[in-house]
Design an enzyme around this catalytic site. Structure first.
Site, short mmCIF file in Angstrom:
data_model
loop_
_atom_site.label_atom_id
_atom_site.label_comp_id
_atom_site.label_asym_id
_atom_site.label_seq_id
_atom_site.Cartn_x
_atom_site.Cartn_y
_atom_site.Cartn_z
N ASP A 1 -1.88 -1.79 -4.38
CA ASP A 1 -2.25 -0.67 -5.24
C ASP A 1 -1.08 -0.34 -6.17
OD1 ASP A 1 -0.46 0.54 -3.51
OD2 ASP A 1 -1.91 1.94 -2.64
N LEU B 1 0.86 -1.19 0.00
CA LEU B 1 0.00 0.00 0.00
C LEU B 1 0.89 1.24 0.00
CD1 LEU B 1 -3.13 0.18 0.20
CD2 LEU B 1 -2.84 0.61 2.65
N HIS B 2 0.80 2.06 -1.05
CA HIS B 2 1.63 3.26 -1.06
C HIS B 2 1.03 4.42 -1.86
CE1 HIS B 2 2.70 1.67 -5.01
NE2 HIS B 2 3.15 2.87 -5.31
N ARG B 3 -0.02 4.18 -2.65
CA ARG B 3 -0.57 5.25 -3.49
C ARG B 3 -1.13 6.38 -2.63
NH1 ARG B 3 0.33 5.05 -9.13
NH2 ARG B 3 0.87 2.89 -9.55
N ARG C 1 6.32 5.95 5.03
CA ARG C 1 5.30 7.00 4.99
C ARG C 1 3.93 6.43 5.35
NH1 ARG C 1 2.15 9.88 1.19
NH2 ARG C 1 2.59 8.35 -0.42
#
Length: 353
Positions: A274, A200-202, A235
């Site tokens: 994602d 998950l990073h978008r 992040r």
């Protein structure tokens, strides 16, 4: 022939590695690797270079993080004098990150030819910064190396002359094919026997608190049925902490080097992601993939591969996961030219030109 390769983000390290290698064996080719520093964490960049066999960059622009405008502008101002001094015969850019479009703009204004590796991909969603980068880069590039037929079609529809378009296959699969034997030997002690792997990073998923909270709550539900393994980007980890959803029952870990992550991916019962690149890798590996987005720039992974778009629809996520756990997952096939030789085709086109 003087060839510049410009990269700056981890997904593109996997793309440049095989092209560097393919050109290394060609006569009269001098290569220069430029790292913009867009992804600058040494723990997350250096290990990728090491595993992929990429030499230390000849130039590091050390741009670091920033807003899209700041980062793009910094790359342009730092790259321009390098290009002016060396006057390469062609500059290769990869993927769809800010480093890609910034380089294309610099070179186009200097009259230096640009080759775009992974050209023609479209999500048709201009709220994605990457979509803007793709559109601009492809209009400026002189050679467009596409991974699949939909890329060719998109470029022709946008008015790109057919002579500029070259379908070569997927360079990221070249790296996967080369390193898969190492991944197969990787020790996964400490991880569950059966698991769903999550990435998950978008920004659309991570930076919107309501969206992220919904996804995390869905993962907690998934974890009741199958263990969830979640390598968490720094992040993303900060954003999770801000929201305060308890994830103690999930198997959270730090981001993994490429080979170790590939090992996790190939043994997963399912992958929830994602990421665009992971949609492609799971299609090649035949692993069921549930994409937490409502659109994809890689539709071939849906039409031919193992990918299903579930967006943030919890009901669809639950039903698709049920199919996977019941052994009824989508059966895909590997697209044409995803055979580990895309980089050789690029080298052939460059050297005959």
């Amino acid at each position: 022939m003087k060839v510049f390769h410009v990269v700056g983000a981890r997904p593109n390290f996997m793309k440049v590695a095989p092209v560097l290698e393919a050109l290394r064996t060609r006569e009269n080719v001098v290569q220069t690797l430029i790292h913009t520093g867009q992804h600058y964490d040494p723990n997350m960049s250096d290990i990728f270079f090491q595993q992929l066999g990429i030499p230390a960059p000849d130039v590091n622009l050390e741009v670091g993080s920033g807003t899209h405008a700041t980062q793009t502008a910094d790359i342009m101002t730092r790259l321009e004098p390098v290009v002016v001094e060396s006057r390469p015969d062609i500059v290769l850019v990869y993927g769809d990150v800010n480093s890609t479009v910034a380089t294309a703009l610099v070179c186009a204004k200097l009259g230096v030819p640009v080759g775009h590796v992974e050209a023609g991909l479209r999500s048709f969603d201009r709220t994605m910064p990457e979509e803007i980068n793709r559109l601009v880069t492809d209009q400026l590039a002189d050679l467009l190396f596409t991974p699949s037929e939909d890329g060719d079609e998109n470029l022709r529809r946008e008015g790109i002359p057919p002579g500029k378009i070259h379908r070569v296959g997927n360079v990221m699969i070249d790296s996967l094919v080369r390193l898969l034997p190492l991944a197969q030997k990787c020790n996964l002690n400490g991880f569950p026997e059966r698991y769903a792997l999550v990435t998950l990073h978008r920004p659309s998923n991570v930076d919107d608190s309501a969206s992220l909270k919904g996804i995390l709550e869905s993962l907690i539900e998934v974890n009741k049925r199958i263990a969830v393994v979640f390598p968490v980007h720094p992040r993303t980890r900060h954003r999770i902490a801000d929201i305060g959803v308890p994830l103690s029952n999930l198997h959270l870990c730090a981001p993994l080097p490429y080979v170790e992550f590939l090992a996790l991916q190939r043994r997963a019962a399912a992958v929830l992601t994602d990421s665009g690149g992971i949609q492609e890798e799971t299609t090649y590996l035949g692993i069921p993939c549930l994409t937490l987005r409502s659109s994809t720039e890689r539709p071939v992974t849906v039409t031919m591969g193992t990918n299903v778009l579930v967006g943030q629809d919890r009901q669809k996520l639950t039903s698709e996961l049920t199919r996977i756990l019941n052994g009824e997952s989508k059966r895909g096939q590997v697209p044409a030219l995803w055979d580990g030789r895309a980089s050789s085709r690029i080298a052939e086109i460059l050297c005959r030109g």
